[in-house]
Motif scaffolding. Sequence first.
Motif, mmCIF file in Angstrom:
data_model
loop_
_atom_site.group_PDB
_atom_site.id
_atom_site.type_symbol
_atom_site.label_atom_id
_atom_site.label_comp_id
_atom_site.label_asym_id
_atom_site.label_seq_id
_atom_site.Cartn_x
_atom_site.Cartn_y
_atom_site.Cartn_z
ATOM 1 N N SER A 148 -1.521 3.242 -3.164
ATOM 2 C CA SER A 148 -2.376 4.373 -2.782
ATOM 3 C C SER A 148 -1.895 5.091 -1.517
ATOM 4 C CB SER A 148 -3.823 3.895 -2.600
ATOM 5 O OG SER A 148 -3.908 3.018 -1.497
ATOM 6 N N GLY A 149 -1.066 4.428 -0.719
ATOM 7 C CA GLY A 149 -0.586 5.067 0.514
ATOM 8 C C GLY A 149 0.820 5.610 0.391
ATOM 9 N N ARG A 150 1.139 6.152 -0.776
ATOM 10 C CA ARG A 150 2.510 6.591 -1.048
ATOM 11 C C ARG A 150 3.017 7.629 -0.038
ATOM 12 N NH1 ARG A 150 3.626 6.472 -7.364
ATOM 13 N NH2 ARG A 150 2.795 4.405 -6.942
ATOM 14 N N VAL A 160 0.832 -1.205 0.000
ATOM 15 C CA VAL A 160 0.000 0.000 0.000
ATOM 16 C C VAL A 160 0.870 1.261 0.000
ATOM 17 C CG1 VAL A 160 -1.718 1.296 1.319
ATOM 18 C CG2 VAL A 160 -1.987 -1.157 1.015
#
Lengths: 324, 298
Positions: free
Chosen positions: B14-16, B10
């Motif tokens: 999307s959780g960069r 993640v």
Amino acid sequence: MAAKTISAPIEVYRYDPSRDRAPRYDRFTLEVEPHTPVLTALLSIRNQQDPSLTLRYSCRSAICGSCAMQINSKSRLACQTPIGPEIERHGRLVVEPMRNQAVLRDLVVDQSSFWQNYRKIEPYLKLDPRQPMPEGTPNPMTPAEVDRFHETPRCIACAACYSACPAVESDPAFPGPMALAKLYRFVVDPRDRATQDRLVRIQTEGLWLCLRCHLCTEACPKDVQPSERIRDLKELAIAAQGGTERGSRHAIGFKENIRERGLLQEMKLVRQTDGLAGLAGQLGQGLRIWRKKPETTKRPPAIEDLAQVETLYRELDDPTEGHR
Amino acid sequence: MKIAYYPGCVAQESGRELDMATRWVAKALGIELVSFPSFSCCGSGFVDEANLTLNVAINARNLAIAERAGLDLLTICSTCQGMLTLANRKLDEPSVRARVDPALAKIGVSYRGSVKVKHLLEVLTHDIGLDAIRAKVRRPLRGMKVGAFYGCHLLRPSAELASESGEEPHAFEDLLAAIGADPVMYRGRVMCCGFPILFVKPETANRIAGRQIADAKDHGAHAMATPCPLCHISLDSFQNKAEAAVGRELAMPVFHLPQLVGLALGASPEELGLPRHLVPVDPALAAIGRPASSVPSR
């Protein structure tokens, strides 16, 4: 030789729904030895200070499972929890009824939903009616067969797991950790003839609502490890039926994601779990997230040496094989 | 210190912002992160439901990569931490070894079992140490009340993970206090975020998330912080759904753990990816007298 006594303040939840508008906490102080169980203290309060205090108990030896309650917010057996360490750790001792069940009075809760969920899994051996066993015939198991479910018979049905479970708290469709752990016990029993039927049924009766939070395993006073047994059940259910439910499709889809790229593929997994129709239903939320996090829809590049992962799958991912 | 960096899926997708914040904090504290592009996903608590042995083997391969480099392994996700630790424990069982080792041999890999799996929370509180962090704080988060939210797999099953305590952990609160924030104690901090069934039965998952956020709010939290990007998805990305499920407005900023540490060590909101959050963090920044981020959050 008697241990040194401590002066223990105990706050006890009191509530009689037929008379009281709201619950209250009564405070008692007792001189006790630190190893005194909470149950002993409660009985002493009832016998010496307030005969109206209502609680369930029987054996006082962690065998009957009657005295589960919340002690400093954790679901435990009162007979098995010494006072000293609780006060040391929390600076106080608060005793409340179990959660997820309506209070009947003080520390006694209505356990009917817990027992209904247990009865629903049909917790008894189902033998083959066409081949009834003659009276008195033994039906032995090998030690290895017994070993597959050696944890679950330890369960004393105290409901501490049911009280600790956030899925029970939030969804009446979840049967609770104890019922599922008990179901596992019958599913792997070699004498049971309804294994397949049990696995098929439970898939639509709450199996996939377990959160794997392991709060049940922490709460269990008998180390049944319900969350591990539920994981085992899920693996057996997938082996029996494949991806018939969203929960099983999610697990299988995740496994396939890794085989293909070595990594999670977020959008693809949602599609595998939900189907295209489900995906359409999530469109608004997806767009909201995508505006902030456009990577969500991108396919990640494959990891280096993906061929190694593929080989592990070839070697170990035989869906027909047993799991333990 | 030098450590193998296992970002998990993640934080690379999307959780960069979690990866950004981790790298910023690591640099500031002199932690050398060694990347390995051959790391695979940990299985996330789902793959083992389909095939436990396969999942252990996948993680034995990950652990072997770090072992070959002579490094311990850093995770930034409670679930990665739980799954990789579980693999280490399972590999102590001879029956598991007997199935996993031959498969690993086919790819020329062996794993002795020497790698310690450490979550960033442990590295910060134990390896770096709270005193060293306190000494580097440039802008203490004085006035920000923060509810730590641990994530199940960092804590439980405590017997398997040998974690500090499945029931009464305090490392996260200690860290929050060290960076000047005011930790809020609430029941929900060790509860589940609902993520595991977010795609199985969303309305139940959202209700569970909503309960924990509401609990933090009712205990006075300006913000929550989590060491798990999956919890972050449930608590931040789907907070609008959680609000609907519990029938009240929550508007609770949710930080990734290294984002709060980064803020205290002097990073800007942009460097920490704060504008990427679904719930604006500005009210929490206002509580410590910091200007809102320059990029509008909604």
